[in-house]
Design an enzyme around this catalytic site. Structure first.
Site, PDB file in Angstrom:
ATOM      1  CD1 TRP A  33     -27.582 -38.220  23.768  1.00 17.52           C
ATOM      2  CD2 TRP A  33     -25.703 -39.092  24.682  1.00 17.52           C
ATOM      3  NE1 TRP A  33     -27.386 -39.401  23.332  1.00 17.52           N
ATOM      4  CE2 TRP A  33     -26.301 -40.013  23.964  1.00 17.52           C
ATOM      5  CE3 TRP A  33     -24.628 -39.475  25.457  1.00 17.52           C
ATOM      6  CZ2 TRP A  33     -25.514 -41.501  23.885  1.00 17.52           C
ATOM      7  CZ3 TRP A  33     -24.013 -40.542  25.542  1.00 17.52           C
ATOM      8  CH2 TRP A  33     -24.554 -41.581  24.725  1.00 17.52           C
ATOM      9  CE  LYS A  34     -30.911 -29.980  24.695  1.00 14.13           C
ATOM     10  NZ  LYS A  34     -32.102 -29.151  25.238  1.00 14.13           N
ATOM     11  CG  HIS A 121     -28.567 -26.221  20.980  1.00 15.39           C
ATOM     12  ND1 HIS A 121     -29.413 -25.716  22.194  1.00 15.39           N
ATOM     13  CD2 HIS A 121     -29.523 -27.111  20.707  1.00 15.39           C
ATOM     14  CE1 HIS A 121     -30.217 -26.211  22.653  1.00 15.39           C
ATOM     15  NE2 HIS A 121     -30.447 -27.201  21.707  1.00 15.39           N
ATOM     16  CD  GLU A 193     -33.238 -27.772  18.363  1.00 11.78           C
ATOM     17  OE1 GLU A 193     -33.682 -28.987  18.757  1.00 11.78           O
ATOM     18  OE2 GLU A 193     -32.269 -27.136  19.097  1.00 11.78           O
ATOM     19  N   GLY A 199     -37.109 -28.261  25.668  1.00 10.95           N
ATOM     20  CA  GLY A 199     -37.173 -28.954  26.922  1.00 10.95           C
ATOM     21  C   GLY A 199     -38.349 -28.418  28.045  1.00 10.95           C
ATOM     22  CB  SER A 239     -41.090 -30.828  23.780  1.00  7.67           C
ATOM     23  OG  SER A 239     -40.386 -29.874  24.590  1.00  7.67           O
ATOM     24  N   GLY A 260     -33.669 -33.728  22.394  1.00  6.25           N
ATOM     25  CA  GLY A 260     -33.023 -33.402  23.430  1.00  6.25           C
ATOM     26  C   GLY A 260     -33.495 -34.518  24.620  1.00  6.25           C
ATOM     27  N   GLY A 261     -34.203 -34.173  25.491  1.00  7.48           N
ATOM     28  CA  GLY A 261     -34.586 -35.093  26.565  1.00  7.48           C
ATOM     29  C   GLY A 261     -34.984 -36.555  26.184  1.00  7.48           C
TER      30      GLY A 261
HETATM   31  P1  PGA Z   1     -35.802 -31.222  23.851  1.00 10.28           P
HETATM   32  O1  PGA Z   1     -34.339 -30.414  23.392  1.00 10.28           O
HETATM   33  O2  PGA Z   1     -36.014 -32.228  23.214  1.00 10.28           O
HETATM   34  O3  PGA Z   1     -35.413 -31.610  25.176  1.00 10.28           O
HETATM   35  O4  PGA Z   1     -36.836 -30.044  23.625  1.00 10.28           O
HETATM   36  C1  PGA Z   1     -34.125 -30.384  21.789  1.00 10.28           C
HETATM   37  C2  PGA Z   1     -32.935 -29.664  21.638  1.00 10.28           C
HETATM   38  O5  PGA Z   1     -32.602 -28.858  22.250  1.00 10.28           O
HETATM   39  O6  PGA Z   1     -32.105 -29.970  20.727  1.00 10.28           O
END
Ligand code: PGA
Length: 277
Positions: A33-34, A121, A193, A199, A239, A260-261
């Site tokens: 979720w960041k 990360h 990643e 993102g 992404s 993430g998103g």
């Molecule tokens: P994202 O992030 O899916 O928004 O690109 C992935 C992550 O940073 O773990």
């Protein structure tokens, strides 16, 4: 005659067993979720995901919620009755306790009911200058607390452009993980990643992901063994969306995703888990 047939069948079975049988790896979808969600938003998001999963998910993929620390205790209570859903933290301090204002230790994370911790990360590496040496210490403290580290690695765009991505990722993996014993490395989850895909809406192609995952596995096999390398789940992150998850997850060395998103939208997150159906 019956006995004779049975013995032939048996012989064939024995011959057909391959010399090296890779262990079935866990399939994992982890939602990072960041720095998002208030307490209420977090509770709501998890209830929605749990509900949708109960109605729709056929597979046994391990699903891990990785919210900011403040959510861990609440969500642990919310997930108590569910044994396929897990909880993780996004980071931890390398020391056990002490005068480190604003920090959280692996022991504290464990006491909240979490089972996983993301280490390294790219946002931690970039905005908080976390070095490979520091990450090696963090991996140790996570393992000492019987938690599972999700170790992130990945190259920046500059490296991809000059085709040095394998050198960069190989070094990240060696520097942070190769001090571990065989038993310890076997407990890791790794997330590839590529920084340029996080993102940005730019996903690595399924081929690029597969190529790097195979390389990471080979790097681990060279130092440890094929058995160990084959048993470690390697997730792709950057992404991932419902539209691309099936193709990426179907690659032979991709064992799931770090999302993430899309983990902030219950519909999208569950559709990504569905990619394993
Ligand atoms: P994202 O992030 O899916 O928004 O690109 C992935 C992550 O940073 O773990």
């Amino acid at each position: 005659m019956e006995v004779y047939t049975a013995s032939i069948t048996m012989t064939i079975c024995i011959i057909a067993v391959p010399k090296h049988v890779p262990k079935m790896r866990k399939q994992i979808v982890a939602g990072n979720w960041k720095m998002n969600c208030t307490i209420d938003e977090g509770k709501r998001l998890v209830s929605e995901v749990v509900q949708l999963m109960q109605n729709e998910i056929q597979n046994n993929a391990e699903v891990i919620f990785i919210p900011p620390y403040i959510h861990l205790t609440n969500l642990s209570e919310q997930l108590l009755t569910n044994d396929t859903l897990y909880l993780g933290a996004q980071n931890c301090h390398q020391n056990k306790s002490g005068a480190y204002t604003g920090e959280v230790s692996a022991t504290m994370i464990k006491s909240c009911g979490a089972t996983h911790v993301i280490i390294g990360h790219s946002e931690r590496r970039e905005y908080f200058s976390e070095s490979d040496a520091l990450l090696a210490e963090k991996v140790n403290t996570v393992l000492e607390n019987d938690l599972t580290p999700i170790f992130c690695c990945g190259e920046r765009l500059e490296s991809r452009e000059v085709n040095t991505q394998e050198a960069v990722v190989g070094e990240q993996v060696r520097n942070a993980l190769f001090h571990l014993s065989t038993e310890e490395i076997a407990k890791m989850v790794i997330a590839y990643e590529p920084v340029w895909a996080i993102g940005t809406g730019k996903t690595a192609s399924a081929e690029q992901a597969q190529e790097m995952h195979a390389f990471i596995r080979e790097t681990i096999a060279e130092k440890y063994s094929n058995e160990i390398a084959d048993s470690i789940s390697i997730l792709y992150g950057g992404s991932v969306k419902p539209e691309n998850a099936t193709e990426i997850f179907s690659q032979p060395d991709v064992d799931g995703g770090l999302i993430g998103g899309a983990s902030l939208k219950s519909r999208d997150f569950v559709d990504i888990v569905k990619a394993f159906d």
